[in-house]
Design a protein around this motif. Structure first.
Motif, PDB file in Angstrom:
ATOM      1  N   UNK A   3       4.987  58.468 -12.602  1.00 47.13           N
ATOM      2  CA  UNK A   3       5.006  57.454 -13.667  1.00 47.13           C
ATOM      3  C   UNK A   3       5.885  56.244 -13.336  1.00 47.13           C
ATOM      4  N   UNK A   4       6.964  56.458 -12.614  1.00 40.01           N
ATOM      5  CA  UNK A   4       7.834  55.330 -12.259  1.00 40.01           C
ATOM      6  C   UNK A   4       7.154  54.404 -11.253  1.00 40.01           C
ATOM      7  N   UNK A   5       6.412  54.970 -10.320  1.00 43.04           N
ATOM      8  CA  UNK A   5       5.655  54.153  -9.378  1.00 43.04           C
ATOM      9  C   UNK A   5       4.647  53.297 -10.144  1.00 43.04           C
ATOM     10  N   UNK A   6       3.941  53.953 -11.065  1.00 42.10           N
ATOM     11  CA  UNK A   6       2.897  53.283 -11.847  1.00 42.10           C
ATOM     12  C   UNK A   6       3.497  52.141 -12.664  1.00 42.10           C
ATOM     13  N   UNK A   7       4.613  52.409 -13.317  1.00 43.84           N
ATOM     14  CA  UNK A   7       5.246  51.401 -14.161  1.00 43.84           C
ATOM     15  C   UNK A   7       5.651  50.184 -13.332  1.00 43.84           C
ATOM     16  N   UNK A   8       6.136  50.423 -12.138  1.00 39.87           N
ATOM     17  CA  UNK A   8       6.610  49.334 -11.298  1.00 39.87           C
ATOM     18  C   UNK A   8       5.519  48.422 -10.793  1.00 39.87           C
ATOM     19  N   UNK A   9       4.314  48.916 -10.628  1.00 35.40           N
ATOM     20  CA  UNK A   9       3.241  48.121 -10.032  1.00 35.40           C
ATOM     21  C   UNK A   9       2.189  47.666 -11.057  1.00 35.40           C
ATOM     22  N   UNK A  10       2.259  48.173 -12.253  1.00 37.79           N
ATOM     23  CA  UNK A  10       1.254  47.871 -13.273  1.00 37.79           C
ATOM     24  C   UNK A  10       1.140  46.375 -13.556  1.00 37.79           C
ATOM     25  N   UNK A  11       2.263  45.707 -13.705  1.00 37.50           N
ATOM     26  CA  UNK A  11       2.257  44.276 -14.008  1.00 37.50           C
ATOM     27  C   UNK A  11       1.529  43.491 -12.917  1.00 37.50           C
ATOM     28  N   UNK A  12       1.789  43.823 -11.678  1.00 39.92           N
ATOM     29  CA  UNK A  12       1.126  43.146 -10.559  1.00 39.92           C
ATOM     30  C   UNK A  12      -0.384  43.380 -10.595  1.00 39.92           C
ATOM     31  N   UNK A  13      -0.808  44.590 -10.873  1.00 42.47           N
ATOM     32  CA  UNK A  13      -2.239  44.893 -10.915  1.00 42.47           C
ATOM     33  C   UNK A  13      -2.923  44.140 -12.053  1.00 42.47           C
ATOM     34  N   UNK A  14      -2.281  44.073 -13.208  1.00 43.33           N
ATOM     35  CA  UNK A  14      -2.841  43.341 -14.349  1.00 43.33           C
ATOM     36  C   UNK A  14      -2.966  41.857 -14.005  1.00 43.33           C
ATOM     37  N   UNK A  15      -1.922  41.289 -13.442  1.00 44.93           N
ATOM     38  CA  UNK A  15      -1.961  39.874 -13.062  1.00 44.93           C
ATOM     39  C   UNK A  15      -3.066  39.608 -12.036  1.00 44.93           C
ATOM     40  N   UNK A  16      -3.194  40.490 -11.073  1.00 42.48           N
ATOM     41  CA  UNK A  16      -4.224  40.324 -10.045  1.00 42.48           C
ATOM     42  C   UNK A  16      -5.628  40.437 -10.636  1.00 42.48           C
ATOM     43  N   UNK A  17      -5.817  41.378 -11.545  1.00 46.94           N
ATOM     44  CA  UNK A  17      -7.138  41.558 -12.164  1.00 46.94           C
ATOM     45  C   UNK A  17      -7.551  40.305 -12.936  1.00 46.94           C
ATOM     46  N   UNK A  18      -6.612  39.697 -13.634  1.00 44.26           N
ATOM     47  CA  UNK A  18      -6.930  38.489 -14.403  1.00 44.26           C
ATOM     48  C   UNK A  18      -7.029  37.269 -13.479  1.00 44.26           C
ATOM     49  N   UNK A  19      -6.327  37.284 -12.363  1.00 42.76           N
ATOM     50  CA  UNK A  19      -6.466  36.194 -11.389  1.00 42.76           C
ATOM     51  C   UNK A  19      -7.892  36.158 -10.852  1.00 42.76           C
ATOM     52  N   UNK A  20      -8.452  37.335 -10.616  1.00 42.51           N
ATOM     53  CA  UNK A  20      -9.808  37.420 -10.077  1.00 42.51           C
ATOM     54  C   UNK A  20     -10.860  36.956 -11.070  1.00 42.51           C
ATOM     55  N   UNK A  21     -10.600  37.223 -12.360  1.00 40.64           N
ATOM     56  CA  UNK A  21     -11.600  36.913 -13.386  1.00 40.64           C
ATOM     57  C   UNK A  21     -10.950  37.012 -14.756  1.00 40.64           C
TER      58      UNK A  21
END
Length: 107
Positions: A3-21
């Motif tokens: 869960x700590x790994x997930x929490x740390x990278x979640x923001x980046x994944x969300x930003x990247x997903x919205x950057x794409x579309x």
């Protein structure tokens, strides 16, 4: 996944997903879930915070399946923030990988 790994990278994944579309909330949950397992209760507070910090702007778009949907769009500040997080992530990943690789000599 830890869960700590997930929490740390979640923001980046969300930003990247919205950057794409530009995406609406549930669509974003589905997209992020392709990478890490998340639920709506995790994504929506993050979207609100990132919008309040001016990394996203929102707009409504009509939907054929119900009420209008709120779409998230990455702002110029959001792009810069995403780029800095991506750089940090790559450096972090490389450092941890290097350290783990060095540790293999002790096995």
């Amino acid at each position: 996944m830890n869960p700590q790994f997930k929490k740390g990278v979640l923001e980046l994944i969300v930003l990247e997903a919205v950057r794409r579309k530009d995406r609406y909330g549930y669509e974003l949950v589905e997209e992020v879930s392709r990478v890490i397992d998340v639920n709506e209760g995790t994504i929506y507070p993050l979207l609100k915070r990132l919008t309040n910090e001016h990394y996203f702007e929102t707009y409504l778009r009509e939907s054929t399946e119900g009420p209008p949907r709120k779409y998230y769009h990455l702002t110029a500040a959001g792009i810069l923030y995403r780029d800095s997080l991506a750089k940090e992530w790559i450096e972090f990943q490389q450092q941890v990988g290097k350290y783990l690789k060095e540790g293999e000599q002790y096995e």
